[in-house]
Design a protein around this motif. Structure first.
Motif, PDB file in Angstrom:
ATOM      1  N   VAL A   1      28.758  42.701  35.441  1.00 49.52           N
ATOM      2  CA  VAL A   1      29.604  43.827  35.246  1.00 49.52           C
ATOM      3  C   VAL A   1      28.801  44.869  34.221  1.00 49.52           C
ATOM      4  N   PHE A   2      28.829  46.006  34.481  1.00 45.30           N
ATOM      5  CA  PHE A   2      28.352  47.135  33.464  1.00 45.30           C
ATOM      6  C   PHE A   2      29.055  48.021  32.972  1.00 45.30           C
ATOM      7  N   ILE A   3      30.423  48.121  33.369  1.00 45.55           N
ATOM      8  CA  ILE A   3      31.483  49.310  32.939  1.00 45.55           C
ATOM      9  C   ILE A   3      32.728  48.671  33.359  1.00 45.55           C
ATOM     10  N   THR A   4      33.573  49.106  32.561  1.00 46.78           N
ATOM     11  CA  THR A   4      35.260  48.720  32.705  1.00 46.78           C
ATOM     12  C   THR A   4      36.192  49.636  32.436  1.00 46.78           C
ATOM     13  N   PHE A   5      37.353  49.906  33.153  1.00 46.81           N
ATOM     14  CA  PHE A   5      38.296  50.591  32.771  1.00 46.81           C
ATOM     15  C   PHE A   5      39.630  50.022  32.586  1.00 46.81           C
ATOM     16  N   ASP A   6      40.625  50.407  31.994  1.00 40.82           N
ATOM     17  CA  ASP A   6      41.964  50.094  32.034  1.00 40.82           C
ATOM     18  C   ASP A   6      42.779  51.015  33.085  1.00 40.82           C
ATOM     19  N   VAL A   7      43.224  50.164  34.232  1.00 40.17           N
ATOM     20  CA  VAL A   7      43.853  50.933  35.127  1.00 40.17           C
ATOM     21  C   VAL A   7      45.327  50.184  35.268  1.00 40.17           C
ATOM     22  N   SER A   8      45.784  49.697  34.217  1.00 39.53           N
ATOM     23  CA  SER A   8      47.142  49.078  34.193  1.00 39.53           C
ATOM     24  C   SER A   8      48.154  50.403  34.589  1.00 39.53           C
ATOM     25  N   PRO A   9      49.202  49.916  35.254  1.00 42.03           N
ATOM     26  CA  PRO A   9      50.307  50.928  35.657  1.00 42.03           C
ATOM     27  C   PRO A   9      51.384  51.001  34.464  1.00 42.03           C
ATOM     28  N   ALA A  10      51.468  50.224  33.487  1.00 39.28           N
ATOM     29  CA  ALA A  10      52.288  50.775  32.420  1.00 39.28           C
ATOM     30  C   ALA A  10      51.718  49.705  31.132  1.00 39.28           C
ATOM     31  N   HIS A  11      52.462  49.988  30.012  1.00 41.76           N
ATOM     32  CA  HIS A  11      52.051  49.266  28.715  1.00 41.76           C
ATOM     33  C   HIS A  11      52.712  47.839  28.845  1.00 41.76           C
ATOM     34  N   SER A  12      53.614  47.936  29.509  1.00 49.00           N
ATOM     35  CA  SER A  12      54.617  46.378  29.570  1.00 49.00           C
ATOM     36  C   SER A  12      53.885  45.494  30.608  1.00 49.00           C
ATOM     37  N   GLY A  13      52.984  46.074  31.313  1.00 53.41           N
ATOM     38  CA  GLY A  13      52.250  45.106  32.511  1.00 53.41           C
ATOM     39  C   GLY A  13      52.536  45.151  33.776  1.00 53.41           C
ATOM     40  N   PRO A  14      51.992  44.631  34.564  1.00 52.87           N
ATOM     41  CA  PRO A  14      50.650  43.830  34.279  1.00 52.87           C
ATOM     42  C   PRO A  14      49.416  44.643  33.785  1.00 52.87           C
ATOM     43  N   GLY A  15      48.703  43.936  33.085  1.00 52.17           N
ATOM     44  CA  GLY A  15      47.408  44.773  32.750  1.00 52.17           C
ATOM     45  C   GLY A  15      46.175  44.525  33.738  1.00 52.17           C
ATOM     46  N   VAL A  16      45.611  45.648  34.163  1.00 48.65           N
ATOM     47  CA  VAL A  16      44.553  45.488  35.002  1.00 48.65           C
ATOM     48  C   VAL A  16      43.372  46.194  34.645  1.00 48.65           C
ATOM     49  N   LEU A  17      42.349  45.461  34.646  1.00 53.68           N
ATOM     50  CA  LEU A  17      40.878  45.993  34.015  1.00 53.68           C
ATOM     51  C   LEU A  17      40.152  46.134  35.447  1.00 53.68           C
ATOM     52  N   MET A  18      39.720  47.437  35.555  1.00 53.61           N
ATOM     53  CA  MET A  18      38.451  47.580  36.805  1.00 53.61           C
ATOM     54  C   MET A  18      37.264  47.384  36.315  1.00 53.61           C
ATOM     55  N   ALA A  19      36.632  46.615  36.964  1.00 51.69           N
ATOM     56  CA  ALA A  19      35.045  46.556  36.588  1.00 51.69           C
ATOM     57  C   ALA A  19      33.952  46.951  37.640  1.00 51.69           C
ATOM     58  N   PHE A  20      33.197  47.623  37.223  1.00 47.35           N
ATOM     59  CA  PHE A  20      31.988  47.971  38.215  1.00 47.35           C
ATOM     60  C   PHE A  20      30.993  47.028  37.943  1.00 47.35           C
ATOM     61  N   CYS A  21      30.319  46.661  39.549  1.00 46.14           N
ATOM     62  CA  CYS A  21      29.857  45.437  39.330  1.00 46.14           C
ATOM     63  C   CYS A  21      28.350  45.695  40.161  1.00 46.14           C
ATOM     64  N   ASP A  22      26.982  45.262  39.425  1.00 43.61           N
ATOM     65  CA  ASP A  22      25.824  45.432  40.140  1.00 43.61           C
ATOM     66  C   ASP A  22      25.741  44.464  41.267  1.00 43.61           C
ATOM     67  N   PRO A  23      25.605  45.010  42.171  1.00 43.35           N
ATOM     68  CA  PRO A  23      25.658  44.214  43.684  1.00 43.35           C
ATOM     69  C   PRO A  23      24.456  43.286  43.700  1.00 43.35           C
ATOM     70  N   ARG A  24      23.439  43.737  42.850  1.00 43.00           N
ATOM     71  CA  ARG A  24      21.992  42.892  42.862  1.00 43.00           C
ATOM     72  C   ARG A  24      22.422  41.220  42.632  1.00 43.00           C
ATOM     73  N   VAL A  25      23.566  41.070  41.515  1.00 44.12           N
ATOM     74  CA  VAL A  25      23.845  39.963  40.858  1.00 44.12           C
ATOM     75  C   VAL A  25      25.365  39.709  41.384  1.00 44.12           C
ATOM     76  N   PHE A  26      25.840  40.162  42.294  1.00 46.51           N
ATOM     77  CA  PHE A  26      27.342  40.167  42.578  1.00 46.51           C
ATOM     78  C   PHE A  26      27.476  39.713  44.047  1.00 46.51           C
ATOM     79  N   ASP A  27      27.075  40.806  45.036  1.00 44.80           N
ATOM     80  CA  ASP A  27      27.261  40.465  46.435  1.00 44.80           C
ATOM     81  C   ASP A  27      26.748  39.429  47.111  1.00 44.80           C
ATOM     82  N   GLY A  28      25.847  38.714  46.766  1.00 41.39           N
ATOM     83  CA  GLY A  28      25.317  37.412  47.527  1.00 41.39           C
ATOM     84  C   GLY A  28      26.287  36.174  47.221  1.00 41.39           C
ATOM     85  N   PHE A  29      26.937  36.181  46.259  1.00 43.21           N
ATOM     86  CA  PHE A  29      27.709  35.123  46.019  1.00 43.21           C
ATOM     87  C   PHE A  29      29.136  34.875  46.658  1.00 43.21           C
ATOM     88  N   SER A  30      29.495  33.682  46.537  1.00 44.76           N
ATOM     89  CA  SER A  30      31.021  33.464  47.203  1.00 44.76           C
ATOM     90  C   SER A  30      32.254  34.104  46.430  1.00 44.76           C
TER      91      SER A  30
END
Length: 464
Positions: free
Chosen positions: A328-357
């Motif tokens: 992961v190289f950057i994240t953002f909070d994309v939760s719909p509301a303070h009460s939940g659920p909480g959702v983190l969006m993570a941008f991932c480097d495909p070189r160390v991500f895409d090839g895995f299960s």
């Protein structure tokens, strides 16, 4: 000319054939229909939206692709409003997290507070970038003063020549990965400057409030495209890849499956690299052919991790993090509301991500979120990711990662018509290139140009 299907054949006749049902293609079709012209949109995927795609995690709709709209993105905002979609501000309250050189710290504002020395260096580099951006014509970067010199080196080489500190370079690498799906060494300095200028400058490109990450679409960005397509009805055909386009003095034929679409003009909205999958007869000019070979797409992946509540907010964190280590190289909070659920969006480097299960990808992301936000991040309730480089049709994104020399050599072909074939897409935009707003603008503009040509054809035909 009205849309029709010839009896006993697979051929359809319309005024304009549009290739691609992303924001550019749908906007072009929408404008053509408004002008009273018949149109058929063909899309190779089984969905509309191009590089926008809806997903769901813990019952929350999320954007697996294009996500944000700036306040100044008036074209896509107007389109969203017209089809009943709404915006919500990107959450940015609290302190951001920085993980760099093995150390975790927090900061406020847009630029991470790495150290006083790096802050000074970042300010120096921003001034240097903005000074160069001011010389770039975003509509024709290849004709800008010093274009050949700026296109002869990569963004990374330029950072080296400017003696950028490691911390500054790490932050610029994050910018490069998010914008072009590559490292600074993979993208031409001229190409980078064009996109930075098109985004309204480096500050606007990076900012949340008042910047490019200002708002999200509540219903997701793909929902805008889906609602436009619904209005177009059977004028949109999915799972209809185009393999060949031929043209003569009277029109074009877009070859699909066992039949074809006969039209006066065609608008092709595929990204330059994806045009290589289409055979053109007559063949594309040398410069346009070079564009398809050299304007390759970058690659980016995204993951969404859901929790019962956005626990990081209680700890005073915004959910925005920047890191130079791991998947992961950057994240953002994309939760719909303070009460939940909480959702983190993570941008991932495909070189160390895409090839895995899928399981390993999830574990790598969750572990890194635990490093950034604490042990509570180890117990998510749901997870989903998307690898844009693994798309079966027209892979890659978010934007072309154009290497040195390719902008000055082939950039002019971005919008040059090839006979009766015209081009549209976010890459073709001057201002707002690389955004949904740019795609909408180019779709509309190209459609208006084609409508003018159709009107001219009728006028000239009547005078004969």
């Amino acid at each position: 000319m009205s849309a029709s299907r010839e009896p006993g054949s697979e051929d359809t006749t319309v005024d304009v054939a549009v290739v691609g049902a992303g924001f550019a293609g749908l906007s072009a079709a929408d404008r053509l229909v408004s002008a009273g012209r018949s149109v058929l949109v063909v899309e190779g995927r089984d969905r509309v939206g191009g590089r926008s795609l809806s997903g769901e995690v813990a019952g929350v709709k999320v954007d697996l692709g294009a996500t944000w709209v700036a306040r100044r993105h008036t074209a896509v905002r107007d389109l969203a409003s017209r089809v009943g979609c709404t915006t919500t501000g990107q959450f940015d309250q609290g302190r951001n997290v920085l993980w760099m050189a093995g150390r975790r710290r927090t900061y406020s504002g847009t630029v991470p507070k790495v150290s006083p020395t790096v802050l000074v260096d970042m300010a120096r580099m921003q001034m240097a970038v903005n000074k160069l951006v001011a010389t770039i014509d975003v509509n024709a970067a290849w004709e800008s003063p010093g274009a050949d010199r700026l296109d002869a080196i990569s963004f990374g080489e330029w950072l080296d020549r400017k003696h950028a500190l490691p911390g500054t370079r790490a932050l610029m690498t994050v910018v490069s990965k998010v914008q072009w799906g590559c490292t600074p060494g993979d993208v031409s300095l001229l190409h980078a400057l064009r996109y930075i200028g098109a985004a309204g400058g480096l500050d606007h490109m990076l900012d949340v409030k008042g910047g490019q990450q200002q708002d999200r679409i509540v219903e997701t960005t793909q929902e805008i495209a889906m609602r436009v397509a619904e209005r177009l009805g059977d004028r949109v055909r999915l799972e209809t890849p185009v393999r060949r386009i031929t043209q003569d003095d009277n029109g074009v034929t877009v070859h699909i499956g066992s039949g074809g679409i006969r039209a006066r003009y065609a608008i092709v909205t595929a990204a330059p690299a994806h045009r290589a999958a289409i055979e053109f007869d007559p063949a594309l000019p040398e410069r346009a052919e070079g564009l398809t070979r050299t304007w390759r797409m970058g690659v980016l992946s995204k993951a969404f991790v859901a929790y019962e509540k956005p626990f990081w907010r209680a700890g005073g964190c915004s959910g925005e993090a920047v890191t130079d280590t791991g998947t992961v190289f950057i994240t953002f909070d994309v939760s719909p509301a303070h009460s939940g659920p909480g959702v983190l969006m993570a941008f991932c480097d495909p070189r160390v991500f895409d090839g895995f299960s899928p399981e390993t990808r999830r574990d790598r992301v969750v572990q890194q979120l635990a490093d950034l936000y604490g042990p509570q991040a180890r117990t998510p309730v749901d997870y989903v990711d998307h690898r844009w480089g693994a798309e079966p049709f027209a892979p890659g994104g978010p934007n072309p990662a154009v290497a040195p020399y390719a902008t000055t050599s082939f950039g002019k072909a971005l919008s040059e018509p090839h006979g009766r074939i015209h081009w549209a897409g976010s890459e073709n935009a001057g201002e707002w290139a690389g955004t949904m707003n740019g795609a909408v603008l180019t779709g509309r503009r190209t459609a208006e140009n084609v409508v003018a040509l159709l009107t001219r054809d009728v006028r000239e035909g009547a005078s004969r």
